[in-house]
Motif scaffolding. Structure first.
Motif, PDB file in Angstrom:
ATOM      1  N   ILE A 117       1.026  -1.243   0.127  1.00 16.11           N
ATOM      2  CA  ILE A 117      -0.102  -0.050   0.054  1.00 16.11           C
ATOM      3  C   ILE A 117       0.847   1.130   0.113  1.00 16.11           C
ATOM      4  CG2 ILE A 117      -1.991  -0.894   0.910  1.00 16.11           C
ATOM      5  CD1 ILE A 117      -1.093   0.139   3.665  1.00 16.11           C
ATOM      6  N   THR A 118       0.744   1.964  -0.905  1.00 17.81           N
ATOM      7  CA  THR A 118       1.641   3.362  -1.129  1.00 17.81           C
ATOM      8  C   THR A 118       0.810   4.412  -1.916  1.00 17.81           C
ATOM      9  OG1 THR A 118       2.037   2.937  -3.580  1.00 17.81           O
ATOM     10  CG2 THR A 118       3.221   1.629  -2.157  1.00 17.81           C
ATOM     11  N   PRO A 119       1.385   5.606  -1.897  1.00 13.03           N
ATOM     12  CA  PRO A 119       0.762   6.808  -1.981  1.00 13.03           C
ATOM     13  C   PRO A 119       0.351   6.698  -3.618  1.00 13.03           C
ATOM     14  CG  PRO A 119       2.647   7.517  -0.889  1.00 13.03           C
ATOM     15  CD  PRO A 119       2.664   5.814  -1.121  1.00 13.03           C
ATOM     16  N   LEU A 120       0.934   5.719  -4.295  1.00 18.45           N
ATOM     17  CA  LEU A 120       0.329   5.371  -5.710  1.00 18.45           C
ATOM     18  C   LEU A 120      -0.398   4.167  -5.942  1.00 18.45           C
ATOM     19  CD1 LEU A 120       4.021   5.627  -7.458  1.00 18.45           C
ATOM     20  CD2 LEU A 120       2.170   7.573  -7.251  1.00 18.45           C
ATOM     21  N   GLY A 121      -1.024   3.691  -4.916  1.00 16.07           N
ATOM     22  CA  GLY A 121      -1.841   2.681  -4.865  1.00 16.07           C
ATOM     23  C   GLY A 121      -2.061   1.690  -3.821  1.00 16.07           C
ATOM     24  N   ASN A 122      -2.933   1.102  -3.638  1.00 16.82           N
ATOM     25  CA  ASN A 122      -3.198   0.200  -2.279  1.00 16.82           C
ATOM     26  C   ASN A 122      -3.275  -1.228  -2.738  1.00 16.82           C
ATOM     27  OD1 ASN A 122      -3.613   2.469  -0.805  1.00 16.82           O
ATOM     28  ND2 ASN A 122      -5.645   2.593  -1.364  1.00 16.82           N
TER      29      ASN A 122
ATOM     30  N   SER B 104       3.074  11.118  -9.654  1.00 17.03           N
ATOM     31  CA  SER B 104       3.423  11.643  -8.438  1.00 17.03           C
ATOM     32  C   SER B 104       2.328  11.384  -7.527  1.00 17.03           C
ATOM     33  CB  SER B 104       3.563  12.972  -8.195  1.00 17.03           C
ATOM     34  OG  SER B 104       3.827  13.588  -7.049  1.00 17.03           O
ATOM     35  N   GLY B 105       2.875  10.838  -6.346  1.00 17.26           N
ATOM     36  CA  GLY B 105       1.586  10.635  -5.105  1.00 17.26           C
ATOM     37  C   GLY B 105       1.435  11.805  -4.233  1.00 17.26           C
TER      38      GLY B 105
ATOM     39  N   ASP C  21       4.038  25.285  -3.310  1.00 17.28           N
ATOM     40  CA  ASP C  21       3.291  25.861  -4.288  1.00 17.28           C
ATOM     41  C   ASP C  21       3.285  24.791  -5.441  1.00 17.28           C
ATOM     42  OD1 ASP C  21       5.971  25.821  -4.857  1.00 17.28           O
ATOM     43  OD2 ASP C  21       5.752  27.622  -6.263  1.00 17.28           O
ATOM     44  N   ASP C  22       3.942  23.787  -5.576  1.00 17.10           N
ATOM     45  CA  ASP C  22       3.697  22.731  -6.469  1.00 17.10           C
ATOM     46  C   ASP C  22       4.167  21.358  -5.823  1.00 17.10           C
ATOM     47  OD1 ASP C  22       3.604  21.233  -8.807  1.00 17.10           O
ATOM     48  OD2 ASP C  22       5.209  22.186  -9.763  1.00 17.10           O
ATOM     49  N   PRO C  23       3.514  20.678  -5.096  1.00 16.34           N
ATOM     50  CA  PRO C  23       3.847  19.415  -4.353  1.00 16.34           C
ATOM     51  C   PRO C  23       4.222  18.411  -5.347  1.00 16.34           C
ATOM     52  CG  PRO C  23       1.965  20.350  -3.238  1.00 16.34           C
ATOM     53  CD  PRO C  23       2.254  21.036  -4.446  1.00 16.34           C
ATOM     54  N   THR C  24       3.666  18.286  -6.502  1.00 18.12           N
ATOM     55  CA  THR C  24       4.000  17.111  -7.187  1.00 18.12           C
ATOM     56  C   THR C  24       5.246  17.134  -7.816  1.00 18.12           C
ATOM     57  OG1 THR C  24       2.775  18.254  -9.278  1.00 18.12           O
ATOM     58  CG2 THR C  24       1.444  16.701  -7.725  1.00 18.12           C
ATOM     59  N   SER C  25       5.844  18.404  -7.875  1.00 21.88           N
ATOM     60  CA  SER C  25       7.078  18.393  -8.394  1.00 21.88           C
ATOM     61  C   SER C  25       8.167  18.735  -7.370  1.00 21.88           C
ATOM     62  CB  SER C  25       7.376  19.611  -9.451  1.00 21.88           C
ATOM     63  OG  SER C  25       7.093  20.926  -8.714  1.00 21.88           O
ATOM     64  N   ALA C  26       7.768  18.424  -6.081  1.00 26.58           N
ATOM     65  CA  ALA C  26       8.680  18.653  -4.832  1.00 26.58           C
ATOM     66  C   ALA C  26       9.804  17.827  -4.814  1.00 26.58           C
ATOM     67  CB  ALA C  26       7.971  18.864  -3.803  1.00 26.58           C
ATOM     68  N   ALA C  27       9.734  16.343  -4.938  1.00 32.12           N
ATOM     69  CA  ALA C  27      10.519  15.369  -4.670  1.00 32.12           C
ATOM     70  C   ALA C  27      11.351  15.435  -6.239  1.00 32.12           C
ATOM     71  CB  ALA C  27       9.794  14.259  -4.551  1.00 32.12           C
ATOM     72  N   ARG C  28      12.535  15.771  -6.345  1.00 34.36           N
ATOM     73  CA  ARG C  28      13.286  15.824  -7.433  1.00 34.36           C
ATOM     74  C   ARG C  28      14.778  15.767  -7.401  1.00 34.36           C
ATOM     75  NH1 ARG C  28      12.985  21.152 -10.036  1.00 34.36           N
ATOM     76  NH2 ARG C  28      10.633  20.828 -10.089  1.00 34.36           N
ATOM     77  N   PRO C  29      14.963  14.231  -7.222  1.00 35.88           N
ATOM     78  CA  PRO C  29      16.468  13.636  -6.991  1.00 35.88           C
ATOM     79  C   PRO C  29      17.506  14.102  -8.100  1.00 35.88           C
ATOM     80  CG  PRO C  29      14.446  12.094  -6.906  1.00 35.88           C
ATOM     81  CD  PRO C  29      13.854  13.327  -7.310  1.00 35.88           C
ATOM     82  N   PHE C  30      18.541  14.458  -7.839  1.00 33.88           N
ATOM     83  CA  PHE C  30      19.670  14.921  -8.684  1.00 33.88           C
ATOM     84  C   PHE C  30      19.467  16.323  -9.323  1.00 33.88           C
ATOM     85  CE2 PHE C  30      18.600  10.142  -9.474  1.00 33.88           C
ATOM     86  CZ  PHE C  30      19.392   9.640  -8.243  1.00 33.88           C
ATOM     87  N   ASP C  31      18.410  16.869  -9.084  1.00 36.84           N
ATOM     88  CA  ASP C  31      18.093  18.251  -9.614  1.00 36.84           C
ATOM     89  C   ASP C  31      18.765  19.274  -8.849  1.00 36.84           C
ATOM     90  OD1 ASP C  31      15.853  19.341 -11.674  1.00 36.84           O
ATOM     91  OD2 ASP C  31      16.786  20.758 -10.217  1.00 36.84           O
ATOM     92  N   VAL C  32      19.221  20.352  -9.593  1.00 28.96           N
ATOM     93  CA  VAL C  32      20.224  21.329  -8.924  1.00 28.96           C
ATOM     94  C   VAL C  32      19.361  22.181  -8.041  1.00 28.96           C
ATOM     95  CG1 VAL C  32      19.778  23.016 -10.567  1.00 28.96           C
ATOM     96  CG2 VAL C  32      21.849  23.137  -9.393  1.00 28.96           C
ATOM     97  N   ASP C  33      17.966  22.100  -8.311  1.00 27.08           N
ATOM     98  CA  ASP C  33      17.153  22.655  -7.257  1.00 27.08           C
ATOM     99  C   ASP C  33      16.383  21.922  -6.102  1.00 27.08           C
ATOM    100  OD1 ASP C  33      17.714  25.265  -8.560  1.00 27.08           O
ATOM    101  OD2 ASP C  33      16.328  24.620 -10.337  1.00 27.08           O
ATOM    102  N   ARG C  34      17.067  20.766  -5.887  1.00 29.71           N
ATOM    103  CA  ARG C  34      16.239  19.963  -5.080  1.00 29.71           C
ATOM    104  C   ARG C  34      16.416  20.378  -3.632  1.00 29.71           C
ATOM    105  NH1 ARG C  34      20.935  18.037  -6.349  1.00 29.71           N
ATOM    106  NH2 ARG C  34      22.643  17.216  -4.676  1.00 29.71           N
ATOM    107  N   ASP C  35      15.576  20.325  -2.892  1.00 29.26           N
ATOM    108  CA  ASP C  35      15.467  20.909  -1.525  1.00 29.26           C
ATOM    109  C   ASP C  35      14.990  20.173  -0.110  1.00 29.26           C
ATOM    110  OD1 ASP C  35      12.717  20.992  -2.075  1.00 29.26           O
ATOM    111  OD2 ASP C  35      12.633  22.796  -1.112  1.00 29.26           O
ATOM    112  N   GLY C  36      14.988  18.776  -0.586  1.00 32.39           N
ATOM    113  CA  GLY C  36      14.724  18.122   0.695  1.00 32.39           C
ATOM    114  C   GLY C  36      13.706  16.993   0.123  1.00 32.39           C
ATOM    115  N   PHE C  37      13.609  15.894   1.165  1.00 30.82           N
ATOM    116  CA  PHE C  37      12.637  14.895   0.519  1.00 30.82           C
ATOM    117  C   PHE C  37      11.002  15.196   0.777  1.00 30.82           C
ATOM    118  CE2 PHE C  37      13.574  13.306   4.794  1.00 30.82           C
ATOM    119  CZ  PHE C  37      12.216  12.782   5.400  1.00 30.82           C
TER     120      PHE C  37
END
Length: 420
Positions: A17-22, A36-37, A218-234
């Protein structure tokens, strides 16, 4: 001197069970589609919180799985464990009346245990002017080992039973332990995995205080951005994953469907910092190397790595440095992806759902994507295929799952395509 003949260990049951499906199939279909979940937190008022979003479960009705009277005795993390254990046992098509349940165990993980229970009870304690009138189920709901006990009680499983806690490496630690017990003949079957329910006021505020969570409200679905220069946490996630590890001969004898094979695992320590990974990824590199040695595989055998990659500035780079240093030229020939970009970070349950992603990736010959990475950090080693944007078809015979936790814990699991 007693010698041990190591048994072959296969995977015969899966539950998620995950944020993407049960369930496993919905989870996998949304994962490979790059969904994105993430969304606004619904559990509590986030007005005064720095982070106002998370990857919550959606549409899960606990009443469909657990009687209300029993559910009241359980924190959410235990409820989640019960749901995925049921799916795993059903998918394993195991007749509990026809097997030796003294050789069927449970090794379960949770980094935080009953966080919501603890939070609620302490608030009530304070509001009652610190008069100690606690719920009689306070401790049984709170303790991290209780999920393993509850699973065992429901199904009458009298084998090995305990909880692993190694922060965000917890459920990979459970898988490695289960793998070792089965291959040494200490168990015929073990349900291993992890569950986590950390979307609470204390959970969000605590990780905010560490500056570990993204604040891209302001944009939760794009917040998890691994390896991106603008990543700011999990992004915080919740849910659970379960795998049934079984002795190969036992599985064949009962006619089980085999989803994949676990062939190696390792656990190491960074011995470096309370919360940060080693900047050069020394502990991670050692763990990957030892896991492959345990599996009797070469570096060139690995096709896919499900990266820990939580979207923290230091952690993402240290892991890629470890991969690049260990694998050398082969690092450019394998695929790496960060599925936390879609699920969020399930903390102690992360390894379990990512192990399932590895098993499904192998069976479908498809690498799930890394989403939201639009501007790759220039410090990322050149040539590594981060599987950005969309899933990629490729033959996958061997997949590795990396998990790392606060305290410097590293747990690595290696899976292989099942061949008779």
């Amino acid at each position: 001197m007693r010698t041990v003949t190591l048994r072959r260990v296969v995977i015969t049951g899966l539950g998620a069970i995950t944020p993407l499906g049960n369930d496993v199939n919905t989870f996998w279909n949304n994962l490979k589609a790059g969904k994105s979940g993430a969304g606004p937190i619904t559990r509590f008022d986030t007005t005064d919180f720095k982070t106002k979003f998370a990857c919550e479960l959606k549409g899960l009705n606990i009443d469909d799985f657990i009687e209300k009277k029993e559910a009241r005795k359980m924190d959410l993390f235990t409820q989640y464990a019960m749901v995925v254990a049921e799916e795993a046992i059903k998918s394993a098509n195991v007749d509990l009346e026809k097997i030796d349940r003294t050789k069927f165990g449970v090794i379960w993980a949770s980094g935080n245990g009953g966080m919501q229970t603890f939070e609620d009870q302490i608030i009530e304690f304070a509001q009652a002017n610190f008069v100690p009138k606690f719920n009689p189920f306070f401790i049984p709901r709170l303790i991290s080992d209780i999920a393993a006990g509850q699973i065992a009680m429901k199904y009458g499983l009298m084998g090995i039973n305990y909880c692993t806690i190694s922060a965000c490496a917890s459920s990979n630690s459970a898988l490695v332990d289960a793998f070792n017990y089965v291959r040494m003949g200490k168990a015929n079957m073990i349900i291993a995995g992890g569950s986590e329910a950390p979307v609470t006021r204390a959970g969000i505020a605590g990780f905010n205080a560490l500056k570990a969570l993204s604040t891209r409200n302001d944009d939760p679905t794009s917040a998890a951005r691994p390896f991106d220069v603008d990543r700011d946490g999990f992004v915080m996630g919740e849910g659970a994953g379960a795998l049934i590890l079984e002795d190969y001969d036992h599985a064949i004898a009962r006619g089980a469907t085999i989803y994949g094979e676990m062939v190696g695992g390792a656990m190491t320590a960074d011995a470096y910092h309370l919360t940060a990974t080693h900047p050069e990824g020394l502990g991670a590199r050692l763990g990957m190397q030892q896991a492959l040695e345990d599996a009797e595989l070469t570096l060139e055998d690995v096709d896919y790595i499900n990266a820990h990659a939580t979207s923290t500035p230091l952690g993402d780079l240290s892991e890629l440095k470890a991969i690049n240093t260990l694998f050398g030229e082969h690092a450019k020939k394998l695929n790496v992806s960060a599925t936390k970009s879609m699920t969020g970070h399930l903390l102690g349950a992360a390894g379990a759902i990512e192990a399932i992603a590895c098993i499904k990736a192998i069976s479908d010959s498809l690498v799930p994507p890394t989403i939201n990475t639009t501007n790759v950090d220039p410090n990322v080693p050149q040539g590594i295929n981060l599987t950005i944007g969309q899933a990629q078809q490729r033959e996958i015979n061997v997949a590795m799952s990396n998990t790392f936790g606060f305290g410097g814990h590293n747990a690595i699991a290696v899976f292989k395509k099942y061949v008779k």
